[in-house]
Design an enzyme around this catalytic site. Structure first.
Site, short mmCIF file in Angstrom:
data_model
loop_
_atom_site.label_atom_id
_atom_site.label_comp_id
_atom_site.label_asym_id
_atom_site.label_seq_id
_atom_site.Cartn_x
_atom_site.Cartn_y
_atom_site.Cartn_z
N VAL A 1 0.58 -13.49 4.12
CA VAL A 1 1.80 -12.31 4.26
C VAL A 1 1.39 -11.45 3.17
CG1 VAL A 1 4.10 -11.75 4.65
CG2 VAL A 1 3.31 -14.03 5.53
N LYS A 2 1.15 -10.28 3.65
CA LYS A 2 1.16 -9.00 2.63
C LYS A 2 2.35 -8.39 2.60
CE LYS A 2 -2.76 -5.58 2.13
NZ LYS A 2 -3.95 -4.99 3.10
N VAL A 3 2.53 -8.39 1.20
CA VAL A 3 4.09 -7.91 0.75
C VAL A 3 3.87 -6.56 -0.24
CG1 VAL A 3 6.20 -8.61 -0.35
CG2 VAL A 3 5.16 -10.08 1.21
#
Length: 218
Positions: A86-88
């Site tokens: 998951v890219k945050v």
């Protein structure tokens, strides 16, 4: 050093995978749109399609900017496939989300990092990867490679396990320089990887070998 390709183009991903050196993929809404992939359902399906091509991690980016929405979107992305990371974004609610995901065993990539302090916060929060954007720093006459070196020093000082994912790679020398500095991962266009293959002396040498072979077998 791991090689990731930064694209949503399936043909380019397949080509990099077939080369035998690809370790993963990063992408984002802009790269999706470039390939004509729009709409939530189509984007989610495309992430799965990418996972089915590559063996390694695939960074899927949230578009939310508030904590609860980042969590909701991130958990949905993580459920798509075991390879999803998951890219945050590096914002306050993003850092809170990194900690939440880390506690839940969900792997993360903290993106849009432009300073050592941001990278330190991401590591403290338990990010799996941190993505400093060296190319974009170069664009504003700032030394992007120096940022990689500073993050490497800080992480080594304290034994952080967060991997440095050198992002916004623009060309082959960026790849070499990041490798020298100890970046764990690079992500860039296919051309930055293909460029590593090229050297004029290789071409000259091969042409000579083939010429001599033909003479000896004519």
């Amino acid at each position: 050093m791991k090689f990731f390709i930064d694209t949503a183009n399936l043909d380019q991903i397949k080509e990099a995978q077939e080369l035998g050196v690809l370790d993963g993929v990063t992408t984002n809404p802009s790269l999706m749109a470039k390939e004509g992939i729009t709409g939530k359902d189509n984007i989610l399906k495309h992430y799965v399609d990418i996972c089915n091509i590559v063996d390694g991690d695939v960074s899927a980016e949230v578009v939310a900017t508030e904590f609860k929405e980042i969590i909701k979107e991130g958990e949905e992305l993580a459920e798509l496939h075991e390879q999803i990371v998951v890219k945050v974004p590096m914002i306050k609610d993003g850092v809170k989300a990194l900690k939440y995901f880390s506690d839940k065993g969900i792997r993360t990539n903290c993106t849009l990092v432009f300073s050592p302090g941001q990278a330190l916060l991401a590591a403290k929060a338990g990010a799996t990867y941190v993505s400093p954007f060296l190319g974009r720093l170069d664009d504003i006459s700032t030394d992007g490679l120096n940022l990689i070196a500073e993050i490497r020093l800080i992480y080594d000082n304290y034994g952080f396990e967060t991997q440095i994912l050198a992002a916004s790679i623009r060309h082959t020398m960026h790849v070499i320089d990041c490798a020298k500095l100890g970046a764990d991962v690079m992500t860039g266009p296919l051309s930055s990887i293909d460029g590593l293959l090229k050297h004029p002396l290789t071409d000259i040498g091969l042409a000579k070998f083939l010429e001599d072979y033909k003479k000896g077998n004519s």
